[in-house]
Scaffold this motif. Sequence first.
Motif, PDB file in Angstrom:
ATOM      1  N   ALA A  50      32.666  44.315  46.589  1.00 15.17           N
ATOM      2  CA  ALA A  50      32.191  43.214  45.748  1.00 15.17           C
ATOM      3  C   ALA A  50      33.252  42.138  45.537  1.00 15.17           C
ATOM      4  O   ALA A  50      32.942  40.939  45.521  1.00 15.17           O
ATOM      5  N   LEU A  51      34.508  42.530  45.386  1.00  9.51           N
ATOM      6  CA  LEU A  51      35.551  41.580  45.010  1.00  9.51           C
ATOM      7  C   LEU A  51      36.264  40.959  46.203  1.00  9.51           C
ATOM      8  O   LEU A  51      36.723  39.819  46.127  1.00  9.51           O
ATOM      9  N   LEU A  52      36.355  41.685  47.300  1.00  8.44           N
ATOM     10  CA  LEU A  52      37.053  41.146  48.459  1.00  8.44           C
ATOM     11  C   LEU A  52      36.102  40.437  49.407  1.00  8.44           C
ATOM     12  O   LEU A  52      36.453  39.399  49.987  1.00  8.44           O
ATOM     13  N   SER A  53      34.896  40.975  49.592  1.00  9.92           N
ATOM     14  CA  SER A  53      34.005  40.395  50.598  1.00  9.92           C
ATOM     15  C   SER A  53      32.832  39.636  49.983  1.00  9.92           C
ATOM     16  O   SER A  53      32.735  38.418  50.133  1.00  9.92           O
ATOM     17  N   TRP A  54      31.928  40.334  49.284  1.00  8.31           N
ATOM     18  CA  TRP A  54      30.687  39.701  48.840  1.00  8.31           C
ATOM     19  C   TRP A  54      30.324  40.229  47.460  1.00  8.31           C
ATOM     20  O   TRP A  54      30.011  41.417  47.325  1.00  8.31           O
ATOM     21  N   PRO A  55      30.334  39.410  46.425  1.00  9.42           N
ATOM     22  CA  PRO A  55      30.081  39.897  45.059  1.00  9.42           C
ATOM     23  C   PRO A  55      28.739  40.615  44.896  1.00  9.42           C
ATOM     24  O   PRO A  55      28.631  41.566  44.120  1.00  9.42           O
ATOM     25  N   PHE A  56      27.726  40.163  45.643  1.00 10.93           N
ATOM     26  CA  PHE A  56      26.389  40.751  45.486  1.00 10.93           C
ATOM     27  C   PHE A  56      26.319  42.177  46.025  1.00 10.93           C
ATOM     28  O   PHE A  56      25.364  42.899  45.750  1.00 10.93           O
ATOM     29  N   ALA A  57      27.339  42.601  46.784  1.00 12.00           N
ATOM     30  CA  ALA A  57      27.364  43.958  47.303  1.00 12.00           C
ATOM     31  C   ALA A  57      27.575  44.993  46.202  1.00 12.00           C
ATOM     32  O   ALA A  57      27.414  46.195  46.447  1.00 12.00           O
ATOM     33  N   ALA A  58      27.904  44.558  45.001  1.00 13.80           N
ATOM     34  CA  ALA A  58      27.999  45.499  43.877  1.00 13.80           C
ATOM     35  C   ALA A  58      26.675  46.224  43.644  1.00 13.80           C
ATOM     36  O   ALA A  58      26.644  47.319  43.073  1.00 13.80           O
ATOM     37  N   LEU A  59      25.594  45.623  44.116  1.00 20.30           N
ATOM     38  CA  LEU A  59      24.274  46.229  43.967  1.00 20.30           C
ATOM     39  C   LEU A  59      24.184  47.576  44.678  1.00 20.30           C
ATOM     40  O   LEU A  59      23.407  48.450  44.269  1.00 20.30           O
ATOM     41  N   THR A  60      24.982  47.780  45.733  1.00 20.79           N
ATOM     42  CA  THR A  60      24.950  49.051  46.454  1.00 20.79           C
ATOM     43  C   THR A  60      25.505  50.205  45.623  1.00 20.79           C
ATOM     44  O   THR A  60      25.279  51.371  45.965  1.00 20.79           O
ATOM     45  N   LEU A 101      44.048  27.266  40.543  1.00 23.76           N
ATOM     46  CA  LEU A 101      43.501  28.556  40.150  1.00 23.76           C
ATOM     47  C   LEU A 101      42.079  28.705  40.694  1.00 23.76           C
ATOM     48  O   LEU A 101      41.205  27.878  40.432  1.00 23.76           O
ATOM     49  N   VAL A 102      41.863  29.764  41.456  1.00 25.69           N
ATOM     50  CA  VAL A 102      40.565  29.999  42.084  1.00 25.69           C
ATOM     51  C   VAL A 102      40.189  31.469  41.937  1.00 25.69           C
ATOM     52  O   VAL A 102      40.996  32.358  42.238  1.00 25.69           O
ATOM     53  N   ILE A 103      38.974  31.715  41.444  1.00 22.01           N
ATOM     54  CA  ILE A 103      38.386  33.062  41.446  1.00 22.01           C
ATOM     55  C   ILE A 103      37.154  32.965  42.340  1.00 22.01           C
ATOM     56  O   ILE A 103      36.048  32.658  41.895  1.00 22.01           O
ATOM     57  N   ALA A 104      37.352  33.186  43.638  1.00 22.12           N
ATOM     58  CA  ALA A 104      36.308  32.946  44.631  1.00 22.12           C
ATOM     59  C   ALA A 104      35.036  33.758  44.376  1.00 22.12           C
ATOM     60  O   ALA A 104      33.924  33.217  44.508  1.00 22.12           O
ATOM     61  N   PRO A 105      35.117  35.055  44.016  1.00 16.19           N
ATOM     62  CA  PRO A 105      33.876  35.789  43.757  1.00 16.19           C
ATOM     63  C   PRO A 105      33.035  35.173  42.640  1.00 16.19           C
ATOM     64  O   PRO A 105      31.799  35.124  42.738  1.00 16.19           O
ATOM     65  N   LEU A 106      33.709  34.678  41.602  1.00 14.60           N
ATOM     66  CA  LEU A 106      32.991  34.035  40.507  1.00 14.60           C
ATOM     67  C   LEU A 106      32.356  32.724  40.968  1.00 14.60           C
ATOM     68  O   LEU A 106      31.206  32.415  40.609  1.00 14.60           O
ATOM     69  N   ASN A 107      33.078  31.967  41.775  1.00 14.11           N
ATOM     70  CA  ASN A 107      32.555  30.680  42.247  1.00 14.11           C
ATOM     71  C   ASN A 107      31.290  30.845  43.081  1.00 14.11           C
ATOM     72  O   ASN A 107      30.334  30.073  42.938  1.00 14.11           O
ATOM     73  N   ILE A 108      31.264  31.837  43.951  1.00 11.87           N
ATOM     74  CA  ILE A 108      30.097  32.003  44.814  1.00 11.87           C
ATOM     75  C   ILE A 108      28.891  32.501  44.022  1.00 11.87           C
ATOM     76  O   ILE A 108      27.746  32.134  44.309  1.00 11.87           O
ATOM     77  N   VAL A 109      29.130  33.307  42.986  1.00 11.60           N
ATOM     78  CA  VAL A 109      28.029  33.737  42.122  1.00 11.60           C
ATOM     79  C   VAL A 109      27.482  32.554  41.331  1.00 11.60           C
ATOM     80  O   VAL A 109      26.260  32.372  41.213  1.00 11.60           O
ATOM     81  N   MET A 110      28.360  31.730  40.811  1.00 11.81           N
ATOM     82  CA  MET A 110      27.927  30.566  40.042  1.00 11.81           C
ATOM     83  C   MET A 110      27.104  29.612  40.905  1.00 11.81           C
ATOM     84  O   MET A 110      26.092  29.065  40.462  1.00 11.81           O
ATOM     85  N   TYR A 111      27.526  29.421  42.153  1.00 14.74           N
ATOM     86  CA  TYR A 111      26.798  28.495  43.031  1.00 14.74           C
ATOM     87  C   TYR A 111      25.432  29.051  43.427  1.00 14.74           C
ATOM     88  O   TYR A 111      24.421  28.345  43.377  1.00 14.74           O
ATOM     89  N   ASN A 112      25.376  30.311  43.826  1.00 21.16           N
ATOM     90  CA  ASN A 112      24.134  30.882  44.346  1.00 21.16           C
ATOM     91  C   ASN A 112      23.135  31.249  43.263  1.00 21.16           C
ATOM     92  O   ASN A 112      21.924  31.260  43.527  1.00 21.16           O
ATOM     93  N   VAL A 113      23.607  31.564  42.076  1.00 19.35           N
ATOM     94  CA  VAL A 113      22.714  32.061  41.023  1.00 19.35           C
ATOM     95  C   VAL A 113      22.437  31.009  39.953  1.00 19.35           C
ATOM     96  O   VAL A 113      21.291  30.841  39.521  1.00 19.35           O
ATOM     97  N   PHE A 114      23.476  30.282  39.539  1.00 18.58           N
ATOM     98  CA  PHE A 114      23.334  29.435  38.362  1.00 18.58           C
ATOM     99  C   PHE A 114      23.295  27.936  38.655  1.00 18.58           C
ATOM    100  O   PHE A 114      23.062  27.150  37.748  1.00 18.58           O
ATOM    101  N   SER A 115      23.529  27.531  39.899  1.00 14.86           N
ATOM    102  CA  SER A 115      23.479  26.103  40.192  1.00 14.86           C
ATOM    103  C   SER A 115      22.064  25.689  40.579  1.00 14.86           C
ATOM    104  O   SER A 115      21.224  26.524  40.932  1.00 14.86           O
TER     105      SER A 115
END
Length: 653
Positions: free
Chosen positions: A249-259, A303-317
């Motif tokens: 989830a943190l290194l590759s794809w945040p949505f993989a936490a679902l697994t 300062l960049v938290i890439a996993p957070l950024n991709i979640v914000m773009y795909n889910v909340f934007s």
Amino acid sequence: MGGKTRARQQARMRATASSKSSGNKQSKEYVVMSRNKEEMDALDDLSSTGSVGRRGRSKAAADSSAQNKPVEYLPNDPYWSPSPYSAFKLLISARFAAALWSTISDCDETFNYWEPTHYLLYGKGFQTWEYSPVYALRSYTYILFHAVPAKIYDYLFSPTPLLIFFFIRCFLSFICAGAEAVLYRAVRRRLGGNIARMALITSLFSAGMFICCCAYLPSAFSAYMTAFAIAAWLEGLDELAIFAVALSALLSWPFAALTGVFIAVDIVLIRKEILLFIKWSVLSLLVILIPTVVLDSNMYGKLVIAPLNIVMYNVFSTKGPDLYGTESWTFYFINGSLNFNILFIMAILSPVLILMTLKIQDRIREQLIIIATVFTWLVVFLLQPHKEERFLFPIYPLIPIAGAIGVDCVQKLCDIVCAKVFLWWIQGVKDFSKVRVWDYRKIATTIGVAAIMLTSAIGCSRILALHYGYRAPFDIFFQLHRDPAAQHAVQAGRNYTVCYGKEWHRFPASFFIPSLMWDVRFVQSEFKGQLPDRYSPYDSNGTKKIPEHMNDFNLEEPTRYVNITQCDYLVDLSDPERVTPLEPNYAAKTSEWKVLSEYPFLNPAKSHVFFRAFYIPIISAKYTTYDSYVLLDRKRKSARSRKSGKEFHDDDL
């Protein structure tokens, strides 16, 4: 009746002992316990006669102790399965073959991962808007995970960029084979050899794993981590399972936490290991996220938290991934059927089949959690309008297992039905010397073998269809590397430009270009979206610079195009029926271009829907149509040729 009771007790003891003796055999205790009194009496009566052999022959010459042995109901074959080491050797062979023979099926893999890697290694490459410091959706830490081993390989052996490309692919294939081997060992121990064997063999020839195993995509890395996480959980290594899900989830794809949802449910709600779950979740978060944030912030210059950024773009934007196309709800079912064929269908049916065999199932909790993980992922992504094949990669290692569970349930159902019919028939037989009894247990074994053979054959057919139909974008560059004129230009240090028009999305990567002095550029086509731009070349701070003319609305940027006159080579798909002012048939302009290499490329619109998806020797050629995928070389005039009025002089080469 006392003798019959003792025989039944002995049968129970043998079944229980055999279930504990080896992880390579499933529990057989339910075989005896599922019988009612009448059935057991009938079986004991049959066993005590000693007059019927395996093929109906008399057993008069057989050992007397064998005559008193009660008949045992065996739902399957003896459950032989390869050792984990043998499984790893099979897997590594298949995955390395995929690394060499598979193509790139998604342009995101090229422009979002191969190109930044090429830039970090060689100082040149394409940059997408996701890597602009303004948006910072992608993690450079994930890129460095692949670039560092490649850099070590480059330092030790000084290979060409093309060899670096295949080294990274083999590196990914090795990780995938290791993850699958570990998962196979865990399934073999916990769910039995029958399920493990079917899952292993079918995954070897699965088109889905052929595509996924060497794909340079976060979702493919999540597939490896899913395999590690489920394997660790099956083996009772909860800490490692939590860490693998967190790494995914943190290194590759945040949505993989679902697994990891149902692993968490088992640890927290079923086994009440709340403190262990919290401890390792926090520890994994700190160990993985802190280095990721430090590295990404250094690469982006803020300062960049890439996993957070991709979640914000795909889910909340309000923009999100829907800008890049939507598909119907059937997309994933068609895709799953193509890549896993029968096994995918059995995986979908597995919950119903488990309910039908609930009373005789063993390890029901483990089976349900694996199946629930597959179904939860499918449901969540079915609800998303934007669908891509790579979004299913994280559950690809679990689909063969879920399908094998479904086939195993069918075998058990078949065996129960056959046993009922056999008992009904045998009770009416009065003279066993006049009948031949067929071993009905072979039916269940045949079902398993047929499922393995059919699934593997269809999988190979699909792999060959992909290879023969879509390999051309790689082949034209292999030919370019062998071209004497191109080799001479590289040795002379000439700076040539390779151009792409409508085929921009099939550009494999800058690793395929013969020289670092050569450039890749785009000419305008009918595509109206945003093409990637180039990183600032040979700039140590290139990842920190904010590029101009980039947007997150997928709007066309005319600054990406060059005039066709600047192109020395041009890659194009020659289809005479698809010609527009912006997409002419360049190969037909023989006064400007000559065909340097040409390979067939499948035209899906003109091909039969079945034979374009599956390759059958001889037959497929009759029902499929291929266009020409060409690499065009601009006709150049030397000074002597221009003076003499000739296109080429005799000794120009």
